[in-house]
Design an enzyme around this catalytic site. Structure first.
Site, mmCIF file in Angstrom:
data_model
loop_
_atom_site.group_PDB
_atom_site.id
_atom_site.type_symbol
_atom_site.label_atom_id
_atom_site.label_comp_id
_atom_site.label_asym_id
_atom_site.label_seq_id
_atom_site.Cartn_x
_atom_site.Cartn_y
_atom_site.Cartn_z
ATOM 1 N N ASP A 178 0.820 -1.220 0.000
ATOM 2 C CA ASP A 178 0.000 0.000 0.000
ATOM 3 C C ASP A 178 0.850 1.265 0.000
ATOM 4 O O ASP A 178 0.311 2.365 -0.059
ATOM 5 C CB ASP A 178 -0.973 0.010 1.193
ATOM 6 C CG ASP A 178 -0.272 0.028 2.536
ATOM 7 O OD1 ASP A 178 0.985 -0.017 2.557
ATOM 8 O OD2 ASP A 178 -0.954 0.092 3.578
ATOM 9 N N GLY A 179 2.186 1.125 0.071
ATOM 10 C CA GLY A 179 3.065 2.288 0.000
ATOM 11 C C GLY A 179 3.649 2.718 1.333
ATOM 12 O O GLY A 179 4.474 3.624 1.387
ATOM 13 N N GLN B 140 12.005 26.577 1.703
ATOM 14 C CA GLN B 140 10.841 27.274 2.271
ATOM 15 C C GLN B 140 11.197 27.647 3.703
ATOM 16 O O GLN B 140 10.750 27.031 4.670
ATOM 17 C CB GLN B 140 9.606 26.367 2.199
ATOM 18 C CG GLN B 140 8.290 27.066 2.551
ATOM 19 C CD GLN B 140 7.836 28.092 1.529
ATOM 20 O OE1 GLN B 140 8.175 28.018 0.357
ATOM 21 N NE2 GLN B 140 7.083 29.083 1.971
ATOM 22 N N ASP C 57 24.145 32.984 -8.982
ATOM 23 C CA ASP C 57 23.308 34.045 -8.404
ATOM 24 C C ASP C 57 24.046 34.730 -7.262
ATOM 25 O O ASP C 57 25.053 34.248 -6.755
ATOM 26 C CB ASP C 57 21.936 33.509 -7.954
ATOM 27 C CG ASP C 57 22.054 32.337 -6.997
ATOM 28 O OD1 ASP C 57 23.064 32.244 -6.267
ATOM 29 O OD2 ASP C 57 21.147 31.491 -6.988
ATOM 30 N N LYS D 210 20.481 36.694 -10.761
ATOM 31 C CA LYS D 210 19.332 35.854 -11.102
ATOM 32 C C LYS D 210 18.104 36.328 -10.339
ATOM 33 O O LYS D 210 18.189 36.678 -9.181
ATOM 34 C CB LYS D 210 19.625 34.391 -10.721
ATOM 35 C CG LYS D 210 18.518 33.413 -11.075
ATOM 36 C CD LYS D 210 18.887 31.974 -10.706
ATOM 37 C CE LYS D 210 18.495 31.665 -9.270
ATOM 38 N NZ LYS D 210 18.641 30.209 -8.952
ATOM 39 N N GLY E 31 18.217 24.168 -14.650
ATOM 40 C CA GLY E 31 17.905 25.348 -15.456
ATOM 41 C C GLY E 31 18.848 26.517 -15.193
ATOM 42 O O GLY E 31 19.324 27.168 -16.128
#
Lengths: 289, 289
Positions: free
Chosen positions: A34-35, A94, A166, A189, A223
């Site tokens: 089921d994970g 975050q 950056d 950036k 990127g």
């Protein structure tokens, strides 16, 4: 001391154990149909000081849940002290409330690691070091720059220029440049906080065939590196080397960088993979004793 | 009171809000390209009492991390009280140390929900109710059997027999049978703790064309139901209905049950999906006020 490692940090775990002259062992783990993850500590840890190494990539959420299960199990099984090493700490970007109402994810995750029972916490090149301030336990961020400098010193490069893609990474480029006695600089950036779109403005740097080493903390979609590489090549860079601490390499990141002209990709073993040619084992071993 | 719901509990969240005559709202969420979750509370919650509904399937680890981020964010943003409802509680089957050294996963996860800042905790048909004893906050397990009985009462069935596919579920079958004034019984199932293999021994029940309702708490791979259905059909069952609280339906579970002869699959909305025809909204609303 016993060194335990989770599913994606076995090589780093073994290397650290060797450095520490300690016994090492993988935590038993599997995934049910089921994970759900299953975790089992394979030996008696009652009264032991243990070191637990678990990186949180790939599959950050699963790795974090496993980590929390492992910490709690070790403590519950009577381990005296559990020092936790998370070589790559997910959710670290975050680190603030960029828009009203946002979860400050890294604070939550770190608090939970502490709540699960970690006695000490170590990580490598966390996105912002101040994130660790939330912890009441001893916590330390270890910079990989020494290991990276050592590796670069032994590469055959032509008058290399150390480039940060950056401004935020300039400090890293500066330290590296000064350690190696090399020139350094950065590109400007801007990332749109909502769409995530990146725009980059290169300073007019003329490389005249010199090799360029682009250094970053994380390479995720590639990127940023690809864009920086293109600008460098327009400035007549020779070889372009992308070097980082944490190589996440999402989707076609490698292809994207290759197409942009990146000649070599090098990373540490905080995330174990094809490009992790630099080990941080000795840097970590020194700190956790 | 404001009712907030996570990504996979929007319908149940809306229904509960209606029952409670409260404002309801989805928590803003997205997934970054690297796989990390982003969580944002869309309105001011300072001083508010909030209800947070988040089921932990599909993708248990991601749902749990989101849940923890949501709880911490709500508290951090000044919510007075956060009542947490997890309609389906993942990891509940690992509720003991079946082998020395195992993580008791459900205990860890519940402790973390509390540590994240939950003030009260509600769930539906958790695998073993004693798992909640680890919590210091108010915690309640709500039985879906009333809603299931109500649904069955309105179905057109021929002298139905209520069947539990294992001894552990007999209590559920008994309550259901007694509520509806129907006969009930069980099959004997053994699961190998390590390999997970299931063997089943049916009592010699002769159904003589009567309909059979197989009732379980969770349908995951559908293997247990399929086996029970085959034995029931050998005993000349009429229609076979599989009814459960939590329909996980992993991989080809539906096909497996259909092939075994299951005529209908019915579940509650603790996990929202094609078969969740029974709502537990009113049962939950009654408890959380």
């Amino acid at each position: 001391m016993i060194v335990f490692y989770g599913p994606y940090s076995s090589k780093l775990g073994e290397k650290m154990a060797k450095q520490l002259n300690a016994k090492s062992m993988g935590i038993e783990h599997k995934i049910f149909p089921d994970g759900e993850s299953y975790i089992r500590v394979p030996i008696n840890v009652k009264g032991e000081n243990v070191l637990l190494i678990q990186s949180t990539y790939p599959n950050q959420d699963k790795r974090i849940i496993e980590l929390l299960l492992m910490i709690d199990a070790l403590k519950d099984l009577g381990a005296e002290k559990v020092k936790v090493i998370v070589p790559y700490m997910a959710y670290a970007r975050q680190d603030a409330r960029f828009r009203e109402g946002e979860a400050i994810s890294i604070r939550t995750i770190l608090k939970l690691i502490e709540a699960a029972g970690a006695d000490e916490f170590f990580t490598v090149d966390i996105h912002k070091e101040f994130s660790l301030d939330i912890l009441k336990i001893k916590a330390k961020n270890i910079m990989a720059v020494n290991a990276i400098a050592e590796f670069l010193r032994n590469m055959d490069l032509k008058s290399p220029f150390i480039l940060s893609p950056d401004r935020g990474g300039l400090e890293r480029a500066r330290i590296l440049g000064e350690k190696l006695g090399l020139e350094f600089g950065y590109f400007e950036k801007t990332r749109d906080r909502i769409s995530g779109a990146i725009t980059m403005r290169g300073e007019k740097i003329e490389f005249n065939g010199r090799d360029v080493v682009i250094v970053d903390d994380v390479i995720s979609t590639g990127g940023t590196i690809a864009t920086a590489c293109r600008i460098a090549k327009e400035g007549r860079a020779g070889k372009v080397i992308a070097i980082c601490t944490h190589a996440l390499l999402i989707n076609n990141a490698v292809e994207k960088m290759r197409l942009a002209g990146v000649d070599d990709i090098i990373a540490t073993d905080t995330v174990e993979g094809e490009f992790s040619k630099i080990t941080v084992a000795h840097l970590l071993a020194r700190e956790v004793q």
